[in-house]
Design an enzyme around this catalytic site. Sequence first.
Site, short mmCIF file in Angstrom:
data_model
loop_
_atom_site.label_atom_id
_atom_site.label_comp_id
_atom_site.label_asym_id
_atom_site.label_seq_id
_atom_site.Cartn_x
_atom_site.Cartn_y
_atom_site.Cartn_z
N LYS A 1 -13.39 0.58 15.83
CA LYS A 1 -12.08 -0.07 16.02
C LYS A 1 -11.64 0.02 17.48
O LYS A 1 -11.07 -0.92 18.04
CB LYS A 1 -11.03 0.60 15.11
CG LYS A 1 -11.15 0.09 13.68
CD LYS A 1 -10.29 0.82 12.68
CE LYS A 1 -10.66 0.29 11.29
NZ LYS A 1 -10.17 1.07 10.19
N ILE B 1 -2.37 -7.40 14.35
CA ILE B 1 -1.26 -7.20 15.29
C ILE B 1 -1.72 -6.42 16.51
O ILE B 1 -1.50 -6.81 17.66
CB ILE B 1 -0.11 -6.44 14.57
CG1 ILE B 1 0.35 -7.23 13.34
CG2 ILE B 1 1.04 -6.15 15.53
CD1 ILE B 1 1.23 -6.44 12.38
N ASN C 1 0.85 -1.20 0.00
CA ASN C 1 0.00 0.00 0.00
C ASN C 1 0.88 1.24 0.00
O ASN C 1 2.10 1.15 -0.06
CB ASN C 1 -0.95 -0.02 1.21
CG ASN C 1 -0.16 -0.09 2.51
OD1 ASN C 1 0.59 0.83 2.85
ND2 ASN C 1 -0.30 -1.20 3.23
N PRO D 1 -3.00 -11.98 10.77
CA PRO D 1 -3.39 -11.69 12.16
C PRO D 1 -3.51 -10.19 12.37
O PRO D 1 -2.83 -9.41 11.68
CB PRO D 1 -2.21 -12.25 12.98
CG PRO D 1 -1.07 -12.34 12.03
CD PRO D 1 -1.66 -12.53 10.66
N PHE E 1 -4.26 3.52 14.97
CA PHE E 1 -4.59 4.52 13.96
C PHE E 1 -5.74 3.95 13.14
O PHE E 1 -5.90 2.72 13.05
CB PHE E 1 -3.39 4.81 13.05
CG PHE E 1 -2.55 5.96 13.55
CD1 PHE E 1 -1.84 5.86 14.72
CD2 PHE E 1 -2.51 7.17 12.83
CE1 PHE E 1 -1.08 6.93 15.19
CE2 PHE E 1 -1.75 8.24 13.30
CZ PHE E 1 -1.04 8.12 14.47
N LYS F 1 8.97 -17.41 -10.09
CA LYS F 1 8.19 -16.36 -10.73
C LYS F 1 7.00 -16.97 -11.49
O LYS F 1 7.21 -17.92 -12.28
CB LYS F 1 9.07 -15.57 -11.68
CG LYS F 1 8.36 -14.38 -12.28
CD LYS F 1 9.26 -13.60 -13.21
CE LYS F 1 8.43 -12.57 -13.95
NZ LYS F 1 9.12 -12.01 -15.09
N ASP G 1 -4.42 -6.57 5.37
CA ASP G 1 -5.37 -7.42 6.09
C ASP G 1 -5.31 -8.86 5.60
O ASP G 1 -5.62 -9.79 6.33
CB ASP G 1 -6.79 -6.87 5.92
CG ASP G 1 -6.96 -5.57 6.70
OD1 ASP G 1 -6.39 -5.48 7.80
OD2 ASP G 1 -7.64 -4.65 6.21
O1 PMT Z 1 2.92 6.10 6.58
P1 PMT Z 1 2.36 7.44 6.09
O2 PMT Z 1 2.55 7.62 4.61
O3 PMT Z 1 2.87 8.59 6.90
O4 PMT Z 1 0.79 7.41 6.28
C1 PMT Z 1 0.24 7.37 7.57
C2 PMT Z 1 -0.98 6.43 7.65
C3 PMT Z 1 -2.11 6.96 6.78
C4 PMT Z 1 -0.58 5.03 7.20
C5 PMT Z 1 -1.39 6.41 9.17
O5 PMT Z 1 -1.75 7.69 9.57
C6 PMT Z 1 -2.54 5.47 9.42
O6 PMT Z 1 -3.71 5.79 9.27
N1 PMT Z 1 -2.21 4.20 9.81
C7 PMT Z 1 -3.18 3.10 9.96
C8 PMT Z 1 -3.46 2.50 8.63
C9 PMT Z 1 -4.39 1.33 8.68
O7 PMT Z 1 -4.04 0.32 8.20
O8 PMT Z 1 -5.50 1.54 9.33
P2 PMT Z 1 -6.64 0.37 9.57
O9 PMT Z 1 -7.85 1.16 9.83
O10 PMT Z 1 -6.66 -0.58 8.45
O11 PMT Z 1 -6.13 -0.38 10.86
C10 PMT Z 1 -6.50 0.00 12.17
C11 PMT Z 1 -5.36 -0.22 13.14
O12 PMT Z 1 -5.05 -1.62 13.25
C12 PMT Z 1 -4.06 0.45 12.72
O13 PMT Z 1 -3.48 0.95 13.89
C13 PMT Z 1 -3.22 -0.69 12.13
O14 PMT Z 1 -1.83 -0.46 12.33
C14 PMT Z 1 -3.71 -1.87 12.94
N2 PMT Z 1 -3.66 -3.16 12.23
C15 PMT Z 1 -4.45 -3.36 11.13
C16 PMT Z 1 -4.45 -4.60 10.51
C17 PMT Z 1 -3.61 -5.61 11.01
N3 PMT Z 1 -3.57 -6.79 10.43
N4 PMT Z 1 -2.84 -5.38 12.07
C18 PMT Z 1 -2.84 -4.18 12.68
O15 PMT Z 1 -2.12 -3.97 13.67
#
Ligand code: PMT
Length: 402
Positions: free
Chosen positions: A339, A309, A210, A307, A325, A289, A279
Amino acid sequence: MSSLQNKQILLGITGGIAAYKSAELVRRLQDQGADVRVVMTKAAMEFITPLTLQALSGKPVHTELLDPEAEAGMGHIELARWGDLLVVAPASADFIARLAQGQGNDLLSTLCLARRSKLAIAPAMNQAMYANASTQDNLKTLTERNIAIWGPASGAQACGDVGPGRMLEVDELVEKTAAEFQSGLLAGKRVVITAGPTREAIDPVRYISNHSSGKMGYALAQACVEAGAICQLISGPTQLDCPPHCQRIDVDSALQMHSAAMDATNECDIFIATAAVADFRPRQAANQKIKKQADSETMTLEMIKNPDILADVASAQQRPFCVGFAAETQEVERYARGKLERKKLDMVIANDVSQQGIGFNSDDNQVLIVDANGSKPLDKLSKTELARHLVKEISERFDKAN
Ligand code: PMT
């Protein structure tokens, strides 16, 4: 480590006899690891030459508001954004008056208007000028606008008068500048931060990923170190340098990030998940390849769930304070609160990644803080500045919870 290490300081010099001390100030800030750029007013150049300051700072000195050459290099708006802190030393009575009126009639006053960073001024003038009601009113206005007023000191003046109006000594100015970057809010706290994207291998040459650059997570790591934390950064692939005094663990995939995070969690007080974790991952990465099939227009990849995290860290037995975040494109608050509750977090920092100029890969961000007590929007700021505000918000909630 000096808290000035790698800090970008814009030093404004205005017209006053104390301008000669600014040369020493440049040198002393650099000794502490700061990157210093100097901006001089016309009046300042009556007291000290740009050449002296250029020789000391090793950088061109900025003097003109509309200088085509300077604009081609670092324009005045970029310069205003460059500084982590803008210090005007000495600040003359005239400059203070212009600042209080919000004038932008030279480069330095324009930078003060366009800056995003904090501004501190070190007044230096004759004691009668300092005592004058106009100057005092102007200083009051600046204080109300959250501009730091450093000094002045009192004593014998160059003109022969005695009283308040001397610029603070260089030692004191360096100390005050350093103190701006030392909040001590997380002194001794162990913080683990995930940052950047993950890469989910399809075969040895392809992956799913991403747009995360890691900037938000790295800015938070730097802000946590500045606040006295012992910081570990678990980072997906990025182009960024690890902030000084922060330990970085490099990972590629969500599984690797999960394993590093679970290892680090036992020893951690605060866990901040800024990483954009995939995800899903391909069920099986091919060993070789994958070749185009001549007879097929499509290709199907079977994906399985990675998973979560953050959710796993938050449900660990010895659980740290957990900050997530949320990258949303609609109904930001509702999804962020979902969340917070689903993953059992202490706090969620939500950004609307459908907005131009914030979120993924930009230098700025604008967020909404969501916790059990409500929601709090923060202004759009550079990720560096925003991270410092977030550290304050996190440490307040952490202190309440412990
Ligand atoms: O890296 P930059 O270019 O500076 O951009 C910053 C950002 C946009 C990436 C950052 O500000 C941000 O929003 N990060 C979270 C991105 C995200 O994947 O959000 P989510 O809504 O999908 O996930 C929610 C939370 O679960 C996040 O804290 C994520 O780190 C965590 N997560 C999600 C999926 C997973 N399998 N494991 C996780 O820990």
